[in-house]
Design a protein around this motif. Structure first.
Motif, PDB file in Angstrom:
ATOM      1  N   THR A 252       0.684  -1.369  -0.021  1.00  0.00           N
ATOM      2  CA  THR A 252       0.146  -0.020  -0.001  1.00  0.00           C
ATOM      3  C   THR A 252       0.830   1.283   0.127  1.00  0.00           C
ATOM      4  OG1 THR A 252      -1.392  -1.198   1.482  1.00  0.00           O
ATOM      5  CG2 THR A 252      -2.023   0.777   1.029  1.00  0.00           C
TER       6      THR A 252
ATOM      7  N   GLN B 130      -1.800   4.888   2.904  1.00  0.00           N
ATOM      8  CA  GLN B 130      -2.962   5.420   2.118  1.00  0.00           C
ATOM      9  C   GLN B 130      -4.288   4.611   2.552  1.00  0.00           C
ATOM     10  OE1 GLN B 130      -2.271   5.989  -2.047  1.00  0.00           O
ATOM     11  NE2 GLN B 130      -4.639   5.170  -2.394  1.00  0.00           N
ATOM     12  N   GLY B 131      -5.385   5.392   2.655  1.00  0.00           N
ATOM     13  CA  GLY B 131      -6.618   4.831   2.978  1.00  0.00           C
ATOM     14  C   GLY B 131      -6.864   4.425   4.339  1.00  0.00           C
ATOM     15  N   GLN B 132      -5.608   5.211   5.406  1.00  0.00           N
ATOM     16  CA  GLN B 132      -6.067   4.881   6.794  1.00  0.00           C
ATOM     17  C   GLN B 132      -6.638   6.106   7.275  1.00  0.00           C
ATOM     18  OE1 GLN B 132      -4.111   3.002   9.184  1.00  0.00           O
ATOM     19  NE2 GLN B 132      -3.418   1.491   7.518  1.00  0.00           N
TER      20      GLN B 132
ATOM     21  N   ARG C 248      -7.221  13.929  -1.213  1.00  0.00           N
ATOM     22  CA  ARG C 248      -6.479  12.576  -0.962  1.00  0.00           C
ATOM     23  C   ARG C 248      -6.091  12.222   0.478  1.00  0.00           C
ATOM     24  NH1 ARG C 248      -2.698  11.896  -5.036  1.00  0.00           N
ATOM     25  NH2 ARG C 248      -2.679  14.070  -5.206  1.00  0.00           N
TER      26      ARG C 248
ATOM     27  N   ALA D 213     -12.210   6.973   3.717  1.00  0.00           N
ATOM     28  CA  ALA D 213     -11.128   6.114   3.975  1.00  0.00           C
ATOM     29  C   ALA D 213     -11.315   4.799   3.019  1.00  0.00           C
ATOM     30  CB  ALA D 213     -10.658   5.827   5.409  1.00  0.00           C
ATOM     31  N   ALA D 214     -12.401   4.235   3.136  1.00  0.00           N
ATOM     32  CA  ALA D 214     -12.995   3.346   2.224  1.00  0.00           C
ATOM     33  C   ALA D 214     -12.798   3.680   0.702  1.00  0.00           C
ATOM     34  CB  ALA D 214     -14.271   2.873   2.501  1.00  0.00           C
ATOM     35  N   GLU D 215     -12.966   4.789   0.225  1.00  0.00           N
ATOM     36  CA  GLU D 215     -12.607   5.052  -0.986  1.00  0.00           C
ATOM     37  C   GLU D 215     -11.195   5.300  -1.316  1.00  0.00           C
ATOM     38  OE1 GLU D 215     -17.188   7.482  -1.339  1.00  0.00           O
ATOM     39  OE2 GLU D 215     -15.255   8.570  -1.593  1.00  0.00           O
ATOM     40  N   GLY D 216     -10.400   5.361  -0.457  1.00  0.00           N
ATOM     41  CA  GLY D 216      -8.901   5.394  -0.358  1.00  0.00           C
ATOM     42  C   GLY D 216      -8.240   6.505  -0.003  1.00  0.00           C
ATOM     43  N   ALA D 217      -8.985   7.629   0.390  1.00  0.00           N
ATOM     44  CA  ALA D 217      -8.333   8.674   1.088  1.00  0.00           C
ATOM     45  C   ALA D 217      -7.680   8.652   2.422  1.00  0.00           C
ATOM     46  CB  ALA D 217      -9.549  10.031   1.187  1.00  0.00           C
ATOM     47  N   THR D 218      -6.808   9.220   2.737  1.00  0.00           N
ATOM     48  CA  THR D 218      -6.306   9.128   3.994  1.00  0.00           C
ATOM     49  C   THR D 218      -6.713  10.240   4.955  1.00  0.00           C
ATOM     50  OG1 THR D 218      -4.353   8.237   2.834  1.00  0.00           O
ATOM     51  CG2 THR D 218      -3.801   8.859   5.169  1.00  0.00           C
TER      52      THR D 218
END
Ligand SMILES: Nc1ncnc2c1ncn2[C@@H]1O[C@H](COP(=O)(O)OP(=O)(O)OP(=O)(O)O)[C@@H](O)[C@H]1O
Length: 320
Positions: free
Chosen positions: A3, A31-33, A154, A181-186
């Motif tokens: 990741t 990322q995504g956390q 993002r 976050a589920a969509e990939g943003a942090t």
């Protein structure tokens, strides 16, 4: 595939006069956390969040955000939005006008959310045409979040976003952050509320006096080997007390903050997880029903208190 890292800081130091706000801080956020920053007042949380937003630059160290190094004099990093020290809002404008002002400032090449969509996401549609002057703290926080969402960030950076939110507002905002976050943003946020951090964050960084005392998964802090204080409420308090007294590894706490409860059917014990397991087995064997069993403070809070207290005790007085 590994990741990607959204934030990578190495040796970040920030000094204000005599105050070392950040002292060689290393931090890595994938990322995504949803990553929580926690620490006592003055620990350096807001300073670190400000660096991520490009509001200030570090005196030493390197900071890479969304794959790009952040240098001295760099503009605010692309794809990053959020706020520190409360959202900046115009009190004489309505919620909708505030967002429209932010939207026109966004560069043309940045994908944006519509003002109405941003208001809907934070649950402010009904208040869209009210002046912000009359907004409660919780409504301002939600509007600040809506402003940050406009540019479809993002990396979203939020300083105490739950401040002033009522339980329903908090649930709503937590939902927005989880979806992002589920969509990939942090998402990187600070909070003094351990329950919020435990509910939202997969990883936390604990800062104390500008230094990192822990950074990693929340579950690593729930160390089964750590002694915690537990409240135990059972069908027969006297029998529970007798069973607890005879169970190895269980200490019954009499008096003190944790034990000073007006409800006398609760006993407070200090133990590790294995000893608590044994206590429950023995209670059930004695036909005692367990009605409540919970740590007095959560494992994250216990770890936070232990780590920050440890640092305070090892620091010379002049350093504090
Ligand atoms: N602009 C500034 N000028 C001087 N000192 C500052 C400045 N900003 C922060 N500091 C100092 O740096 C240290 C870290 O402050 P910071 O606001 O980052 O802490 P914090 O962890 O966010 O605290 P809190 O939980 O109280 O919000 C504090 O000692 C603070 O007084």
């Amino acid at each position: 595939m590994e990741t990607p890292i959204a934030v990578r800081g190495r040796g970040i130091t920030k000094v204000f006069g005599d105050v070392v706000a950040l002292d060689h801080v290393d931090v890595s956020i994938t990322q995504g956390q949803i990553h929580g920053l926690v620490g006592p007042n003055g620990a350096g949380k807001t300073t670190l969040l400000g660096l991520l937003l490009g509001l200030a630059v570090a005196d030493e160290g390197s900071l890479e955000i969304l794959g790009a190094p952040l240098g001295r004099g760099s503009d605010a990093p692309d794809g990053v939005s959020g706020f520190v020290d409360g959202p900046g809002l115009y009190p004489t404008l309505t919620a909708r006008q505030n967002l429209a002002t932010v939207a026109v400032l966004s560069p043309d090449d940045v994908p944006t959310l519509s003002v109405d969509e941003a208001l809907a996401q934070v649950g402010l549609t009904a208040a869209a045409d009210q002046k912000v002057r009359g907004f409660s703290l919780g409504m301002r926080q939600r509007l600040g979040l809506a402003a940050a969402l406009l540019t479809r960030p993002r990396l979203l950076v939020l300083d105490e976003p739950s401040n002033g939110l009522d339980p329903a507002g908090k649930r709503h905002v937590h939902g927005v952050l989880r979806r992002l976050a589920a969509e990939g943003a942090t998402v990187v946020l600070s909070s003094h509320r351990m329950d919020d951090l435990e509910a939202l964050c997969s990883e936390v960084t604990i800062l104390a006096s500008g230094r990192v005392v822990f950074s990693g998964p929340v579950k690593k802090l729930s160390d089964e080997d750590r002694e915690l204080d537990y409240r135990v409420r059972a069908s027969d308090p006297a029998a529970t007390r007798a069973v607890a007294a005879g169970t190895p590894g269980i200490e019954i706490l009499e008096g003190g903050d944790a034990a000073a409860r007006p409800d006398t059917d609760v006993i407070v014990v200090r133990a590790r997880v294995a000893a608590m397991d044994e206590l429950v087995v023995r209670m059930v064997r004695e036909d005692i029903a367990v009605r409540e069993l919970a740590p007095v403070v959560s494992p994250l809070e216990a770890a936070f208190l232990a780590l920050t207290d440890q640092l305070a005790r090892t620091e010379p007085e002049a350093d504090r």
